[in-house]
Write an enzyme that holds these catalytic residues in place. Structure first.
Site, PDB file in Angstrom:
ATOM      1  N   HIS A  52      39.943  46.469  41.895  1.00  0.00           N
ATOM      2  CA  HIS A  52      40.027  45.153  41.267  1.00  0.00           C
ATOM      3  C   HIS A  52      41.083  45.197  40.155  1.00  0.00           C
ATOM      4  O   HIS A  52      41.445  46.284  39.666  1.00  0.00           O
ATOM      5  CB  HIS A  52      38.667  44.768  40.689  1.00  0.00           C
ATOM      6  CG  HIS A  52      37.668  44.325  41.721  1.00  0.00           C
ATOM      7  ND1 HIS A  52      36.557  43.565  41.415  1.00  0.00           N
ATOM      8  CD2 HIS A  52      37.630  44.520  43.065  1.00  0.00           C
ATOM      9  CE1 HIS A  52      35.864  43.328  42.522  1.00  0.00           C
ATOM     10  NE2 HIS A  52      36.490  43.901  43.538  1.00  0.00           N
ATOM     11  N   GLU A  54      41.034  44.481  36.942  1.00  0.00           N
ATOM     12  CA  GLU A  54      40.672  45.101  35.664  1.00  0.00           C
ATOM     13  C   GLU A  54      40.581  46.618  35.797  1.00  0.00           C
ATOM     14  O   GLU A  54      41.037  47.358  34.918  1.00  0.00           O
ATOM     15  CB  GLU A  54      39.326  44.557  35.156  1.00  0.00           C
ATOM     16  CG  GLU A  54      39.291  43.053  34.895  1.00  0.00           C
ATOM     17  CD  GLU A  54      38.790  42.270  36.087  1.00  0.00           C
ATOM     18  OE1 GLU A  54      39.104  42.650  37.251  1.00  0.00           O
ATOM     19  OE2 GLU A  54      38.077  41.280  35.891  1.00  0.00           O
ATOM     20  N   CYS A  82      33.728  40.999  37.252  1.00  0.00           N
ATOM     21  CA  CYS A  82      32.495  41.188  38.022  1.00  0.00           C
ATOM     22  C   CYS A  82      31.718  42.329  37.342  1.00  0.00           C
ATOM     23  O   CYS A  82      32.248  42.992  36.445  1.00  0.00           O
ATOM     24  CB  CYS A  82      32.829  41.539  39.475  1.00  0.00           C
ATOM     25  SG  CYS A  82      33.407  43.235  39.702  1.00  0.00           S
ATOM     26  N   CYS A  85      33.680  45.560  37.094  1.00  0.00           N
ATOM     27  CA  CYS A  85      34.782  45.554  36.125  1.00  0.00           C
ATOM     28  C   CYS A  85      34.255  45.446  34.696  1.00  0.00           C
ATOM     29  O   CYS A  85      34.820  46.050  33.779  1.00  0.00           O
ATOM     30  CB  CYS A  85      35.745  44.422  36.445  1.00  0.00           C
ATOM     31  SG  CYS A  85      36.634  44.716  37.991  1.00  0.00           S
TER      32      CYS A  85
END
Lengths: 155, 155
Positions: A52, A54, A82, A85
Protein backbone atom coordinates in the site's frame (compact mmCIF):
# COMPACT_ATOMS: atom_id res chain seq x y z
CA UNK A 1 6.54 24.07 0.92
CA UNK A 2 3.74 23.64 3.42
CA UNK A 3 0.94 21.32 4.45
CA UNK A 4 -1.17 21.95 1.33
CA UNK A 5 1.77 21.24 -0.99
CA UNK A 6 2.54 17.95 0.71
CA UNK A 7 -1.06 16.76 0.54
CA UNK A 8 -1.36 17.96 -3.03
CA UNK A 9 1.70 15.84 -3.90
CA UNK A 10 0.17 12.75 -2.22
CA UNK A 11 -3.01 13.32 -4.24
CA UNK A 12 -1.05 13.88 -7.47
CA UNK A 13 0.74 10.57 -6.88
CA UNK A 14 -2.58 8.79 -6.31
CA UNK A 15 -4.00 10.11 -9.58
CA UNK A 16 -0.85 9.34 -11.53
CA UNK A 17 -0.90 5.79 -10.12
CA UNK A 18 -4.38 5.16 -11.54
CA UNK A 19 -3.12 6.31 -14.94
CA UNK A 20 -0.25 3.82 -14.51
CA UNK A 21 -2.67 0.97 -13.83
CA UNK A 22 -2.45 0.94 -10.02
CA UNK A 23 -4.81 1.70 -7.14
CA UNK A 24 -5.81 5.32 -6.38
CA UNK A 25 -3.53 5.86 -3.40
CA UNK A 26 -0.43 7.97 -2.74
CA UNK A 27 1.53 9.04 0.34
CA UNK A 28 4.47 11.29 1.17
CA UNK A 29 6.70 11.47 4.23
CA UNK A 30 8.04 14.81 5.33
CA UNK A 31 10.97 15.65 7.60
CA UNK A 32 11.86 19.24 8.50
CA UNK A 33 9.62 20.65 5.76
CA UNK A 34 11.05 18.41 3.02
CA UNK A 35 9.69 15.29 1.33
CA UNK A 36 12.04 12.40 2.15
CA UNK A 37 10.03 9.56 0.62
CA UNK A 38 6.90 8.81 -1.38
CA UNK A 39 4.80 5.73 -2.02
CA UNK A 40 1.97 4.58 -4.25
CA UNK A 41 -0.11 1.44 -4.21
CA UNK A 42 1.70 -1.39 -6.04
CA UNK A 43 -0.37 -4.41 -4.95
CA UNK A 44 -1.14 -5.63 -8.46
CA UNK A 45 2.07 -4.58 -10.23
CA UNK A 46 4.28 -6.15 -7.52
CA UNK A 47 1.99 -9.06 -6.54
CA UNK A 48 2.24 -7.84 -2.97
CA UNK A 49 -0.92 -7.30 -0.90
CA UNK A 50 1.10 -5.30 1.65
CA UNK A 51 2.38 -2.80 -0.95
CA UNK A 52 0.00 0.00 0.00
CA UNK A 53 1.06 3.63 -0.48
CA UNK A 54 1.73 4.30 3.22
CA UNK A 55 3.66 1.05 3.77
CA UNK A 56 5.77 1.75 0.69
CA UNK A 57 6.44 5.34 1.77
CA UNK A 58 7.40 4.25 5.29
CA UNK A 59 9.74 1.52 4.01
CA UNK A 60 11.33 4.00 1.62
CA UNK A 61 11.76 6.70 4.29
CA UNK A 62 13.39 4.21 6.66
CA UNK A 63 15.74 3.12 3.90
CA UNK A 64 16.68 6.71 3.00
CA UNK A 65 17.13 7.77 6.63
CA UNK A 66 18.73 4.49 7.75
CA UNK A 67 16.51 3.95 10.78
CA UNK A 68 13.23 2.30 11.78
CA UNK A 69 11.96 5.17 13.93
CA UNK A 70 10.35 8.04 12.02
CA UNK A 71 9.33 10.10 15.05
CA UNK A 72 10.86 13.19 13.42
CA UNK A 73 8.64 12.78 10.33
CA UNK A 74 4.99 13.33 9.32
CA UNK A 75 2.94 11.38 6.80
CA UNK A 76 0.45 12.75 4.28
CA UNK A 77 -1.76 10.10 2.72
CA UNK A 78 -4.29 10.68 -0.06
CA UNK A 79 -6.64 8.29 1.81
CA UNK A 80 -7.28 7.33 5.42
CA UNK A 81 -4.92 4.47 6.22
CA UNK A 82 -6.44 0.98 6.37
CA UNK A 83 -5.73 -0.97 9.61
CA UNK A 84 -2.55 -2.41 8.09
CA UNK A 85 -1.22 1.03 7.18
CA UNK A 86 -2.40 2.64 10.42
CA UNK A 87 -0.51 -0.08 12.27
CA UNK A 88 2.57 0.72 10.18
CA UNK A 89 2.19 4.44 10.99
CA UNK A 90 2.20 3.59 14.70
CA UNK A 91 5.10 1.15 14.51
CA UNK A 92 7.11 3.77 12.59
CA UNK A 93 6.18 6.24 15.36
CA UNK A 94 5.38 9.00 12.87
CA UNK A 95 4.64 12.27 14.67
CA UNK A 96 1.56 13.27 12.69
CA UNK A 97 -0.88 11.85 10.16
CA UNK A 98 -2.89 13.74 7.54
CA UNK A 99 -5.28 11.99 5.17
CA UNK A 100 -7.74 13.22 2.52
CA UNK A 101 -10.30 10.62 1.37
CA UNK A 102 -11.62 8.45 4.18
CA UNK A 103 -12.53 4.80 4.68
CA UNK A 104 -16.17 5.41 3.68
CA UNK A 105 -15.02 6.93 0.40
CA UNK A 106 -12.74 3.90 -0.13
CA UNK A 107 -15.64 1.52 0.56
CA UNK A 108 -17.79 3.36 -2.00
CA UNK A 109 -15.31 2.51 -4.77
CA UNK A 110 -14.89 -1.13 -3.70
CA UNK A 111 -12.01 -1.25 -1.19
CA UNK A 112 -12.26 -3.37 1.96
CA UNK A 113 -10.84 -0.91 4.49
CA UNK A 114 -14.13 -0.52 6.40
CA UNK A 115 -14.71 -4.26 6.44
CA UNK A 116 -11.28 -4.88 8.01
CA UNK A 117 -11.93 -2.18 10.63
CA UNK A 118 -15.19 -3.97 11.49
CA UNK A 119 -13.50 -7.38 11.69
CA UNK A 120 -10.82 -6.13 14.10
CA UNK A 121 -13.49 -5.30 16.66
CA UNK A 122 -15.07 -8.77 16.56
CA UNK A 123 -14.16 -11.78 18.70
CA UNK A 124 -12.05 -14.34 16.83
CA UNK A 125 -15.02 -16.69 16.73
CA UNK A 126 -17.12 -14.21 14.75
CA UNK A 127 -14.56 -13.24 12.14
CA UNK A 128 -14.85 -14.04 8.44
CA UNK A 129 -11.33 -15.53 8.42
CA UNK A 130 -11.53 -18.44 10.89
CA UNK A 131 -9.08 -17.67 13.68
CA UNK A 132 -7.84 -19.90 16.47
CA UNK A 133 -5.38 -19.56 19.33
CA UNK A 134 -3.24 -22.69 19.53
CA UNK A 135 -0.11 -23.91 21.40
CA UNK A 136 0.32 -20.76 23.49
CA UNK A 137 2.44 -22.51 26.13
CA UNK A 138 5.04 -23.68 23.61
CA UNK A 139 5.30 -20.19 22.13
CA UNK A 140 5.99 -18.59 25.50
CA UNK A 141 9.53 -20.00 25.25
CA UNK A 142 10.51 -17.35 22.69
CA UNK A 143 8.97 -14.56 24.77
CA UNK A 144 10.87 -15.68 27.88
CA UNK A 145 14.07 -15.89 25.85
CA UNK A 146 13.50 -12.31 24.64
CA UNK A 147 12.74 -11.00 28.13
CA UNK A 148 15.86 -12.57 29.56
CA UNK A 149 18.19 -11.43 26.75
CA UNK A 150 20.28 -8.50 28.02
CA UNK A 151 21.60 -7.73 24.50
CA UNK A 152 18.26 -7.27 22.74
CA UNK A 153 17.65 -4.28 20.49
CA UNK A 154 14.23 -2.99 21.52
CA UNK A 155 11.90 -1.43 18.96
CA UNK B 1 2.77 -32.68 8.35
CA UNK B 2 -0.20 -31.31 10.24
CA UNK B 3 -1.39 -28.32 12.22
CA UNK B 4 0.93 -28.97 15.20
CA UNK B 5 3.99 -29.27 12.95
CA UNK B 6 3.26 -25.97 11.22
CA UNK B 7 2.76 -24.11 14.48
CA UNK B 8 5.83 -25.77 15.96
CA UNK B 9 7.85 -24.49 12.98
CA UNK B 10 6.51 -20.93 13.47
CA UNK B 11 7.51 -21.13 17.15
CA UNK B 12 10.92 -22.60 16.28
CA UNK B 13 11.52 -19.66 13.90
CA UNK B 14 10.52 -17.17 16.61
CA UNK B 15 12.99 -18.67 19.08
CA UNK B 16 15.76 -18.88 16.51
CA UNK B 17 15.16 -15.23 15.62
CA UNK B 18 15.77 -14.11 19.22
CA UNK B 19 19.06 -16.03 19.16
CA UNK B 20 19.89 -14.15 15.94
CA UNK B 21 19.22 -10.80 17.60
CA UNK B 22 15.69 -10.19 16.31
CA UNK B 23 12.21 -10.00 17.83
CA UNK B 24 10.50 -13.17 19.14
CA UNK B 25 8.13 -13.70 16.23
CA UNK B 26 7.83 -16.26 13.44
CA UNK B 27 5.18 -17.23 10.88
CA UNK B 28 4.68 -19.87 8.21
CA UNK B 29 2.28 -20.02 5.27
CA UNK B 30 0.88 -23.36 4.21
CA UNK B 31 -0.71 -24.43 0.95
CA UNK B 32 -2.09 -27.95 0.41
CA UNK B 33 -0.34 -29.24 3.53
CA UNK B 34 3.07 -27.82 2.59
CA UNK B 35 4.97 -24.78 3.86
CA UNK B 36 5.38 -22.36 0.95
CA UNK B 37 6.91 -19.43 2.84
CA UNK B 38 8.18 -18.39 6.26
CA UNK B 39 8.90 -15.08 7.94
CA UNK B 40 10.56 -13.73 11.06
CA UNK B 41 10.66 -10.25 12.53
CA UNK B 42 13.41 -8.18 10.88
CA UNK B 43 12.50 -4.67 12.06
CA UNK B 44 15.87 -3.87 13.58
CA UNK B 45 18.13 -5.83 11.21
CA UNK B 46 16.44 -4.35 8.11
CA UNK B 47 15.55 -0.92 9.54
CA UNK B 48 11.97 -1.58 8.49
CA UNK B 49 9.12 -1.13 10.99
CA UNK B 50 6.80 -3.09 8.66
CA UNK B 51 9.07 -6.16 8.60
CA UNK B 52 6.99 -8.22 11.02
CA UNK B 53 6.95 -12.02 10.72
CA UNK B 54 3.48 -12.23 9.14
CA UNK B 55 4.10 -9.40 6.64
CA UNK B 56 7.40 -11.00 5.62
CA UNK B 57 5.80 -14.45 5.26
CA UNK B 58 2.93 -13.02 3.18
CA UNK B 59 5.28 -11.08 0.90
CA UNK B 60 7.43 -14.18 0.43
CA UNK B 61 4.45 -16.46 -0.28
CA UNK B 62 3.12 -14.01 -2.89
CA UNK B 63 6.54 -13.88 -4.51
CA UNK B 64 6.88 -17.68 -4.58
CA UNK B 65 3.34 -18.23 -5.87
CA UNK B 66 3.35 -15.23 -8.22
CA UNK B 67 0.04 -13.77 -7.03
CA UNK B 68 -1.36 -11.34 -4.47
CA UNK B 69 -4.30 -13.52 -3.43
CA UNK B 70 -3.48 -16.26 -0.91
CA UNK B 71 -7.02 -17.56 -0.47
CA UNK B 72 -5.73 -21.13 -0.98
CA UNK B 73 -3.27 -20.74 1.93
CA UNK B 74 -3.34 -20.69 5.75
CA UNK B 75 -1.07 -18.76 8.10
CA UNK B 76 0.43 -19.97 11.38
CA UNK B 77 1.91 -17.19 13.50
CA UNK B 78 3.78 -17.65 16.77
CA UNK B 79 1.92 -14.58 18.10
CA UNK B 80 -1.46 -12.95 17.55
CA UNK B 81 -1.04 -10.55 14.63
CA UNK B 82 -0.83 -6.84 15.46
CA UNK B 83 -3.32 -4.59 13.59
CA UNK B 84 -0.80 -4.10 10.76
CA UNK B 85 -0.33 -7.84 10.31
CA UNK B 86 -4.01 -8.65 10.77
CA UNK B 87 -4.73 -6.12 8.03
CA UNK B 88 -2.16 -7.86 5.83
CA UNK B 89 -3.79 -11.24 6.55
CA UNK B 90 -7.12 -9.85 5.36
CA UNK B 91 -5.71 -8.12 2.27
CA UNK B 92 -3.93 -11.37 1.33
CA UNK B 93 -7.31 -13.12 1.82
CA UNK B 94 -5.72 -16.02 3.71
CA UNK B 95 -8.27 -18.76 4.40
CA UNK B 96 -7.37 -19.39 8.03
CA UNK B 97 -5.28 -17.90 10.85
CA UNK B 98 -3.69 -19.73 13.77
CA UNK B 99 -1.69 -17.93 16.44
CA UNK B 100 -0.03 -19.01 19.72
CA UNK B 101 0.97 -16.15 22.05
CA UNK B 102 -1.58 -13.34 22.17
CA UNK B 103 -1.52 -9.54 22.32
CA UNK B 104 -1.60 -9.55 26.13
CA UNK B 105 1.48 -11.76 26.21
CA UNK B 106 3.16 -9.39 23.74
CA UNK B 107 2.27 -6.40 25.91
CA UNK B 108 3.79 -8.13 28.94
CA UNK B 109 7.19 -8.24 27.24
CA UNK B 110 7.03 -4.65 25.97
CA UNK B 111 5.41 -4.74 22.52
CA UNK B 112 2.80 -2.16 21.54
CA UNK B 113 0.25 -4.41 19.87
CA UNK B 114 -2.45 -3.82 22.51
CA UNK B 115 -1.86 -0.08 22.45
CA UNK B 116 -2.37 0.07 18.67
CA UNK B 117 -5.57 -2.00 18.97
CA UNK B 118 -6.83 0.53 21.52
CA UNK B 119 -5.89 3.51 19.35
CA UNK B 120 -7.77 2.13 16.33
CA UNK B 121 -11.02 2.27 18.24
CA UNK B 122 -10.62 5.94 19.23
CA UNK B 123 -11.79 9.00 17.29
CA UNK B 124 -8.97 10.74 15.43
CA UNK B 125 -9.12 13.61 17.89
CA UNK B 126 -8.29 11.33 20.83
CA UNK B 127 -5.37 9.46 19.30
CA UNK B 128 -1.79 9.71 20.49
CA UNK B 129 -0.57 10.41 16.94
CA UNK B 130 -2.36 13.65 15.98
CA UNK B 131 -4.55 12.84 12.99
CA UNK B 132 -6.42 15.18 10.69
CA UNK B 133 -8.59 14.79 7.60
CA UNK B 134 -7.61 17.40 5.03
CA UNK B 135 -8.35 18.22 1.34
CA UNK B 136 -10.88 15.42 0.84
CA UNK B 137 -12.50 17.09 -2.17
CA UNK B 138 -9.24 17.29 -4.11
CA UNK B 139 -8.49 13.65 -3.39
CA UNK B 140 -11.84 12.46 -4.73
CA UNK B 141 -10.44 13.06 -8.24
CA UNK B 142 -8.31 9.92 -8.03
CA UNK B 143 -11.23 7.86 -6.72
CA UNK B 144 -13.47 9.03 -9.57
CA UNK B 145 -10.73 8.25 -12.07
CA UNK B 146 -10.44 4.73 -10.62
CA UNK B 147 -14.21 4.16 -10.67
CA UNK B 148 -14.47 5.26 -14.28
CA UNK B 149 -11.47 3.24 -15.50
CA UNK B 150 -12.77 0.18 -17.40
CA UNK B 151 -9.27 -1.41 -17.52
CA UNK B 152 -8.51 -1.42 -13.80
CA UNK B 153 -7.14 -4.55 -12.12
CA UNK B 154 -9.24 -4.92 -8.97
CA UNK B 155 -7.74 -6.36 -5.80
Amino acid sequence: MGKADFMREAIRLSTENVRNGGGPFGAVIVKNGKIVATGVNRVTSHNDPTAHAEVNAIREACKVLGKFDLSDCEIYSSCEPCPMCLGAVYWARLSRLYFANDKKDAKDIGFDDSFIYEEIELDYSQRKIPTEQYMREEAMTAFRLWSENPDKIEY
